[in-house]
Design a protein around this motif. Structure first.
Motif, mmCIF file in Angstrom:
data_model
loop_
_atom_site.group_PDB
_atom_site.id
_atom_site.type_symbol
_atom_site.label_atom_id
_atom_site.label_comp_id
_atom_site.label_asym_id
_atom_site.label_seq_id
_atom_site.Cartn_x
_atom_site.Cartn_y
_atom_site.Cartn_z
ATOM 1 N N GLY A 274 -8.731 3.829 4.746
ATOM 2 C CA GLY A 274 -7.581 2.966 4.546
ATOM 3 C C GLY A 274 -6.693 2.884 5.775
ATOM 4 O O GLY A 274 -6.176 1.811 6.119
ATOM 5 N N ILE A 275 -6.514 4.011 6.461
ATOM 6 C CA ILE A 275 -5.690 4.025 7.673
ATOM 7 C C ILE A 275 -6.299 3.117 8.734
ATOM 8 O O ILE A 275 -5.606 2.308 9.364
ATOM 9 N N ALA A 276 -7.616 3.233 8.943
ATOM 10 C CA ALA A 276 -8.282 2.406 9.950
ATOM 11 C C ALA A 276 -8.180 0.927 9.595
ATOM 12 O O ALA A 276 -7.949 0.074 10.466
ATOM 13 N N ARG A 277 -8.328 0.605 8.302
ATOM 14 C CA ARG A 277 -8.283 -0.791 7.876
ATOM 15 C C ARG A 277 -6.900 -1.394 8.089
ATOM 16 O O ARG A 277 -6.764 -2.493 8.636
ATOM 17 N N VAL A 278 -5.848 -0.685 7.685
ATOM 18 C CA VAL A 278 -4.517 -1.260 7.801
ATOM 19 C C VAL A 278 -4.064 -1.313 9.258
ATOM 20 O O VAL A 278 -3.357 -2.242 9.665
ATOM 21 N N THR A 279 -4.479 -0.367 10.085
ATOM 22 C CA THR A 279 -4.105 -0.387 11.502
ATOM 23 C C THR A 279 -4.709 -1.600 12.191
ATOM 24 O O THR A 279 -4.042 -2.303 12.963
ATOM 25 N N ALA A 280 -5.989 -1.870 11.925
ATOM 26 C CA ALA A 280 -6.649 -3.035 12.531
ATOM 27 C C ALA A 280 -6.059 -4.333 11.997
ATOM 28 O O ALA A 280 -5.842 -5.290 12.761
ATOM 29 N N TRP A 281 -5.763 -4.398 10.705
ATOM 30 C CA TRP A 281 -5.218 -5.609 10.092
ATOM 31 C C TRP A 281 -3.825 -5.925 10.604
ATOM 32 O O TRP A 281 -3.484 -7.087 10.856
ATOM 33 N N ALA A 282 -2.982 -4.893 10.779
ATOM 34 C CA ALA A 282 -1.581 -5.100 11.127
ATOM 35 C C ALA A 282 -1.414 -5.814 12.467
ATOM 36 O O ALA A 282 -0.445 -6.568 12.648
ATOM 37 N N ALA A 283 -2.332 -5.609 13.391
ATOM 38 C CA ALA A 283 -2.176 -6.197 14.733
ATOM 39 C C ALA A 283 -2.044 -7.713 14.683
ATOM 40 O O ALA A 283 -1.296 -8.312 15.458
ATOM 41 N N GLY A 284 -2.747 -8.373 13.769
ATOM 42 C CA GLY A 284 -2.697 -9.834 13.716
ATOM 43 C C GLY A 284 -2.264 -10.390 12.380
ATOM 44 O O GLY A 284 -2.462 -11.581 12.107
ATOM 45 N N ALA A 285 -1.657 -9.564 11.539
ATOM 46 C CA ALA A 285 -1.274 -10.001 10.190
ATOM 47 C C ALA A 285 -0.220 -11.107 10.232
ATOM 48 O O ALA A 285 0.698 -11.087 11.054
ATOM 49 N N LYS A 286 -0.350 -12.068 9.338
ATOM 50 C CA LYS A 286 0.604 -13.176 9.214
ATOM 51 C C LYS A 286 1.488 -12.959 7.981
ATOM 52 O O LYS A 286 1.086 -12.308 7.024
ATOM 53 N N ALA A 287 2.686 -13.542 8.016
ATOM 54 C CA ALA A 287 3.601 -13.444 6.881
ATOM 55 C C ALA A 287 2.910 -13.928 5.612
ATOM 56 O O ALA A 287 2.271 -14.990 5.600
ATOM 57 N N GLY A 288 2.997 -13.143 4.552
ATOM 58 C CA GLY A 288 2.344 -13.464 3.283
ATOM 59 C C GLY A 288 0.996 -12.803 3.126
ATOM 60 O O GLY A 288 0.455 -12.757 2.019
ATOM 61 N N GLY A 289 0.444 -12.275 4.206
ATOM 62 C CA GLY A 289 -0.845 -11.593 4.120
ATOM 63 C C GLY A 289 -0.700 -10.204 3.531
ATOM 64 O O GLY A 289 0.380 -9.616 3.537
ATOM 65 N N ARG A 290 -1.785 -9.697 3.004
ATOM 66 C CA ARG A 290 -1.751 -8.350 2.447
ATOM 67 C C ARG A 290 -3.113 -7.708 2.574
ATOM 68 O O ARG A 290 -4.137 -8.394 2.685
ATOM 69 N N VAL A 291 -3.126 -6.383 2.562
ATOM 70 C CA VAL A 291 -4.371 -5.627 2.611
ATOM 71 C C VAL A 291 -4.316 -4.568 1.525
ATOM 72 O O VAL A 291 -3.280 -3.947 1.291
ATOM 73 N N GLN A 292 -5.443 -4.390 0.816
ATOM 74 C CA GLN A 292 -5.507 -3.437 -0.279
ATOM 75 C C GLN A 292 -5.855 -2.033 0.230
ATOM 76 O O GLN A 292 -6.641 -1.876 1.171
ATOM 77 N N LEU A 293 -5.253 -1.036 -0.386
ATOM 78 C CA LEU A 293 -5.547 0.356 -0.103
ATOM 79 C C LEU A 293 -5.952 1.033 -1.407
ATOM 80 O O LEU A 293 -5.750 0.478 -2.486
ATOM 81 N N SER A 294 -6.466 2.232 -1.319
ATOM 82 C CA SER A 294 -6.750 3.004 -2.518
ATOM 83 C C SER A 294 -5.419 3.444 -3.117
ATOM 84 O O SER A 294 -4.720 4.281 -2.561
ATOM 85 N N GLY A 295 -5.051 2.842 -4.237
ATOM 86 C CA GLY A 295 -3.798 3.178 -4.893
ATOM 87 C C GLY A 295 -2.592 2.408 -4.407
ATOM 88 O O GLY A 295 -1.475 2.658 -4.858
ATOM 89 N N GLY A 296 -2.797 1.448 -3.508
ATOM 90 C CA GLY A 296 -1.646 0.715 -2.996
ATOM 91 C C GLY A 296 -2.037 -0.515 -2.212
ATOM 92 O O GLY A 296 -3.194 -0.944 -2.217
ATOM 93 N N GLU A 297 -1.052 -1.098 -1.516
ATOM 94 C CA GLU A 297 -1.288 -2.273 -0.691
ATOM 95 C C GLU A 297 -0.192 -2.369 0.354
ATOM 96 O O GLU A 297 0.868 -1.743 0.236
ATOM 97 N N VAL A 298 -0.463 -3.170 1.407
ATOM 98 C CA VAL A 298 0.545 -3.451 2.427
ATOM 99 C C VAL A 298 0.709 -4.958 2.500
ATOM 100 O O VAL A 298 -0.267 -5.699 2.634
ATOM 101 N N LEU A 299 1.957 -5.422 2.415
ATOM 102 C CA LEU A 299 2.296 -6.840 2.485
ATOM 103 C C LEU A 299 3.025 -7.116 3.785
ATOM 104 O O LEU A 299 3.897 -6.347 4.193
ATOM 105 N N CYS A 300 2.672 -8.207 4.443
ATOM 106 C CA CYS A 300 3.342 -8.607 5.677
ATOM 107 C C CYS A 300 4.403 -9.672 5.373
ATOM 108 O O CYS A 300 4.114 -10.674 4.710
#
Length: 311
Positions: A274-300
């Motif tokens: 999950g850490i690797a996925r969100v770190t790679a995603w965050a670099a180019g994430a756009k407003a409204g985007g989100r990524v799923q984690l085990s037990g959670g999520e991150v919204l941009c």
């Protein structure tokens, strides 16, 4: 082995150093927790909001232990609350622990009190060994020596000191047969692995304690950096928002340090994937985007990342 007078002084000093508060004592009925109950009742009984005991449904000894806690708390004129696992003995150590902490934190919130446990120096050393075996990094190796919503006044006291205190006070407790079962990893560490390591390398347990102190100091430095750089805001108990800019620039090594610290603010544990996925995603994430984690999520959002615990 400390003398009884030395043990009495050490335990009383550990309580005297605490600030004023409202305390919910987590008392299992075992020796260490009955010592905790006795010490608080003697020195700071007016600050005890309640005594909480949880029956894991593992057998008659567990039930007798809860009954002992009830009788003792009532004799001391302290409020007592008990809970029990739904299905007798169902699940494993992790599910028992989750159910117990859900019970304790629920009552702590109800009473506006801080949970207090009887964990000792030896418990911390065992935790460090278990986490070394699981290849934990500094976050895990800090064990219980981190700032948290739980108070552990005995954590710097060896188990033998608490045992001498219990003996000096003539306390009664219930021995849990599961503490001798080699089916549990902690018992194997306590009864087999740690003694062998201490014989092979005298001072190994002390080294584990010192290692956990260095790891806890590192975690405190990381937390301070996050506070100063990311300005995290707890939206509620499940969501924390942090400045997006610095998070976008994290490399994999930085992400492995910073994202778990943010996740911990809402009680979420991130695995390596999950850490690797969100770190790679965050670099180019756009407003409204989100990524799923085990037990959670991150919204941009336009200026922040919002990390949310889902359950």
């Amino acid at each position: 082995m400390p003398t009884q007078s030395e043990a009495l002084e050490s335990v009383h000093r550990s309580l005297a150093e605490l600030p004023r508060g409202r305390w919910l004592l987590a008392v299992s009925g075992g020796r260490d927790s009955m010592a905790l109950l006795d010490a608080f009742a003697t020195a700071r009984g007016h600050e005890v909001a309640g005594v909480a005991s949880f029956d894991h449904g593992t057998g008659r000894a567990a039930t007798r232990a809860v009954q002992l806690v009830e009788r003792t708390a009532m004799a001391l004129q302290l409020p007592v609350m008990t809970g029990a696992l739904g299905a007798a003995g169902a699940g494993d150590e992790a599910s028992w622990r989750e159910a117990r902490w859900r019970f304790l934190r629920g009552w702590a919130a109800e009473l506006r009190a801080t949970v207090v446990t009887a964990h000792t120096w030896d418990d911390q050393v065992e935790t460090v060994v278990l986490r070394l075996l699981r290849d934990s990094g500094p976050r895990g190796l800090a064990g219980m020596r981190v700032a948290s919503d739980v108070l552990r006044p005995f954590l710097a006291l060896p188990r033998e000191t608490v045992a001498a205190f219990a003996s000096a006070r003539g306390l009664t407790w219930v021995e849990d047969p599961s503490n001798r079962s080699m089916a549990f990893a902690r018992n194997r560490v306590r009864h087999e692995l740690l003694p062998a390591l201490e014989r092979a390398s005298p001072g190994f347990a002390r080294w584990c304690w010192e290692l956990s102190g260095r790891a806890a100091a590192w975690r405190a430095q990381v937390a301070a950096w996050v506070d100063a750089t990311l300005s995290p805001v707890l939206v509620d108990a499940e969501r924390v928002a942090a400045r997006a800019g610095p998070l976008r620039t994290l490399d994999p090594a930085g992400g492995a340090v910073i994202w778990p610290e943010l996740a911990a603010r809402v009680g979420l544990v991130m695995d390596r994937r999950g850490i690797a996925r969100v770190t790679a995603w965050a670099a180019g994430a756009k407003a409204g985007g989100r990524v799923q984690l085990s037990g959670g999520e991150v919204l941009c959002t336009a200026s922040t990342f919002v990390l949310r615990r889902l359950y």
